[in-house]
Design an enzyme around this catalytic site. Structure first.
Site, PDB file in Angstrom:
ATOM      1  N   TRP A  28       0.837  -1.210   0.000  1.00  0.00           N
ATOM      2  CA  TRP A  28       0.000   0.000   0.000  1.00  0.00           C
ATOM      3  C   TRP A  28       0.860   1.244   0.000  1.00  0.00           C
ATOM      4  O   TRP A  28       0.524   2.240  -0.659  1.00  0.00           O
ATOM      5  CB  TRP A  28      -0.993  -0.030   1.165  1.00  0.00           C
ATOM      6  CG  TRP A  28      -1.872  -1.234   1.071  1.00  0.00           C
ATOM      7  CD1 TRP A  28      -1.896  -2.312   1.910  1.00  0.00           C
ATOM      8  CD2 TRP A  28      -2.832  -1.531   0.022  1.00  0.00           C
ATOM      9  NE1 TRP A  28      -2.805  -3.240   1.465  1.00  0.00           N
ATOM     10  CE2 TRP A  28      -3.393  -2.797   0.315  1.00  0.00           C
ATOM     11  CE3 TRP A  28      -3.250  -0.864  -1.115  1.00  0.00           C
ATOM     12  CZ2 TRP A  28      -4.358  -3.392  -0.501  1.00  0.00           C
ATOM     13  CZ3 TRP A  28      -4.216  -1.455  -1.926  1.00  0.00           C
ATOM     14  CH2 TRP A  28      -4.754  -2.704  -1.620  1.00  0.00           C
TER      15      TRP A  28
ATOM     16  N   ASP B 122      -1.808   6.655   6.186  1.00  0.00           N
ATOM     17  CA  ASP B 122      -2.849   5.733   5.729  1.00  0.00           C
ATOM     18  C   ASP B 122      -3.128   4.809   6.912  1.00  0.00           C
ATOM     19  O   ASP B 122      -2.298   3.980   7.278  1.00  0.00           O
ATOM     20  CB  ASP B 122      -2.322   4.943   4.519  1.00  0.00           C
ATOM     21  CG  ASP B 122      -3.300   3.865   4.054  1.00  0.00           C
ATOM     22  OD1 ASP B 122      -4.356   3.686   4.690  1.00  0.00           O
ATOM     23  OD2 ASP B 122      -2.974   3.181   3.051  1.00  0.00           O
TER      24      ASP B 122
ATOM     25  N   LYS C 267     -12.744  -1.930   7.171  1.00  0.00           N
ATOM     26  CA  LYS C 267     -12.127  -2.833   8.153  1.00  0.00           C
ATOM     27  C   LYS C 267     -12.712  -2.558   9.547  1.00  0.00           C
ATOM     28  O   LYS C 267     -13.494  -3.352  10.048  1.00  0.00           O
ATOM     29  CB  LYS C 267     -10.604  -2.690   8.143  1.00  0.00           C
ATOM     30  CG  LYS C 267     -10.003  -3.264   6.830  1.00  0.00           C
ATOM     31  CD  LYS C 267      -9.059  -2.328   6.245  1.00  0.00           C
ATOM     32  CE  LYS C 267      -8.445  -2.599   4.912  1.00  0.00           C
ATOM     33  NZ  LYS C 267      -8.608  -3.776   4.164  1.00  0.00           N
TER      34      LYS C 267
HETATM   35  C1  LIG Z   1      -3.503  -0.105   4.347  1.00  0.00           C
HETATM   36  C2  LIG Z   1      -4.376  -0.032   3.123  1.00  0.00           C
HETATM   37  N1  LIG Z   1      -4.353   1.070   2.348  1.00  0.00           N
HETATM   38  C3  LIG Z   1      -5.121   1.172   1.258  1.00  0.00           C
HETATM   39  C4  LIG Z   1      -5.966   0.166   0.862  1.00  0.00           C
HETATM   40  C5  LIG Z   1      -6.796   0.332  -0.373  1.00  0.00           C
HETATM   41  O1  LIG Z   1      -8.103   0.572  -0.010  1.00  0.00           O
HETATM   42  P1  LIG Z   1      -9.274   0.685  -1.072  1.00  0.00           P
HETATM   43  O2  LIG Z   1      -9.497  -0.662  -1.623  1.00  0.00           O
HETATM   44  O3  LIG Z   1     -10.412   1.212  -0.236  1.00  0.00           O
HETATM   45  O4  LIG Z   1      -8.868   1.661  -2.122  1.00  0.00           O
HETATM   46  C6  LIG Z   1      -6.037  -1.001   1.638  1.00  0.00           C
HETATM   47  C7  LIG Z   1      -6.934  -2.108   1.255  1.00  0.00           C
HETATM   48  O5  LIG Z   1      -6.977  -3.145   1.843  1.00  0.00           O
HETATM   49  C8  LIG Z   1      -5.214  -1.099   2.794  1.00  0.00           C
HETATM   50  O6  LIG Z   1      -5.244  -2.199   3.565  1.00  0.00           O
END
Ligand SMILES: Cc1ncc(COP(=O)(O)O)c(C=O)c1O
Length: 355
Positions: free
Chosen positions: A100, A167, A191
């Site tokens: 991520w 994030d 989550k």
């Molecule tokens: C830490 C983290 N950041 C970003 C995301 C991406 O999220 P989204 O699918 O809502 O764009 C996730 C998805 O699991 C994640 O775990």
């Protein structure tokens, strides 16, 4: 009874499902479904107001920090953050602690310069980097507080004089932090907060409006602040379910109380991983995530068999991400300790039958 260890979308409190289901049929005795309610009605305005107020209260935010519920998933924030904060001649610092973080880096490069100040790549992200420096002139420093795929977590938020951006998609509302020390926090809801389809953004309004680039109306945080997070049609149902989940969290003692339970769940499972001869953890002990517990078996051939045993015990969602293999058990806020105990019992029974 199913024991849901999904990484997200994931388990939410049962009473939230019950209240959400009732509101689909009749929202607060209006005779209307929450799904057909206009977002400009006073009934929905009250939902948005309460959701934002609950975030402020639970995170103990000061008056500089604004709360927004936006569309697009956390992935949209990978680009919306640099679009709003990073001029093309400036440099932003990023910590690369997994998939991520890398995706966030990729998007930031579209808007300005990026310096990756630390990476866990050499050891396949099994530890959080320790020795690194963030340049003083970096416009901001971006971290991923919990690495959902690799199962690592910053147990201590790094001290920095730079603006701090995080994030927090997979550990938001799971532990007490000084949330005011962050200049921007974002998290996909799916989550710890609600269903997929909405993002939480907490932003210190003083960092906005400092760049020269024109920003499309819908991407500019300032417009969302001015309009009270109702610049356009918000994801009405997702915001409603977040509000119900935040009410549940408050009624159960808030973040400090849930953190105690999260600590207990993580300790229960990691103790079993460390004492059971068949299993081993994949992440350095001091960096282990309390939300996503990753583990493998010494004898990889037994993994399919253990997955089948787990399935037979109604345990779902523990197959590890393909980049790590093995297993990943996600222990989000709504997962009861008793579900972790079922998983632990299943691991013990499996070990006895393979002794
Ligand atoms: C830490 C983290 N950041 C970003 C995301 C991406 O999220 P989204 O699918 O809502 O764009 C996730 C998805 O699991 C994640 O775990």
């Amino acid at each position: 009874m199913v024991y849901n260890f999904n990484a997200g979308p994931s388990i939410l409190p049962k009473e939230v499902f019950e209240q959400a289901a009732a509101a689909v049929l009749d929202f607060n005795n209006t005779g209307l479904s929450i799904l057909e309610l206009g977002h400009r009605t006073s009934a929905f305005q009250a939902v948005m107001d309460e959701a934002r107020a609950l975030v402020k209260e639970l995170m103990q935010l000061d008056d500089d920090h604004e709360v927004l519920f936006l569309h697009g998933g956390a992935s949209t924030q990978f680009m919306q953050v640099p679009m709003n904060l990073l001029d093309d001649k400036e440099t932003a610092a990023y910590a690369d602690t997994g998939v991520w973080g890398q995706k966030a880096v990729k998007e930031a490069k579209l808007f300005g310069k990026v310096e990756v100040v630390c990476t866990g790549k050499e050891n396949n992200y099994t530890a959080i980097p320790k020795d690194f420096a963030v340049p003083n002139d970096a416009t901001y420093f971006h971290i991923t507080t919990n690495n959902t795929i690799y199962g690592s977590q910053w147990q201590k938020i790094p001290a920095t004089s730079n603006r701090l951006i995080a994030d927090m998609s997979s550990d938001i509302f799971s532990r007490v932090l000084n949330f005011n020390s962050f200049d921007l926090i974002y998290a996909g809801a799916q989550k710890n907060m609600g269903p997929a389809g909405v993002n939480l953004v907490v932003v210190n309004k003083n960092i906005l409006g400092k760049i020269k680039r024109p920003i499309p109306t819908i991407m500019d945080y300032r417009n969302h602040i001015t309009e009270g997070s109702m610049l356009n049609t918000p994801p009405v149902f997702a915001v409603y379910v977040c509000m119900l989940t935040l009410r549940w969290l408050k009624a159960n003692g808030g973040i400090a109380a849930i953190e105690k339970l999260n600590d207990a769940k993580a300790a229960l499972l990691y103790n079993e991983i460390d004492s059971n001869p068949l299993f081993k953890g994949t992440v350095a002990k001091e960096d282990r995530s309390k939300m996503n517990v990753c583990f493998v078996m010494d004898n990889a051939k037994l993994e399919e068999e253990f997955l089948a045993a787990a399935k037979a015990a109604n345990i779902i969602g523990i197959k590890g991400h393909r980049l790590v293999g093995g297993f990943r058990a996600s222990l989000y806020n709504a997962l009861p300790v008793s579900s972790v105990q079922v998983l632990v019992n299943t691991m013990q029974t499996f070990a006895k039958s393979h002794a």
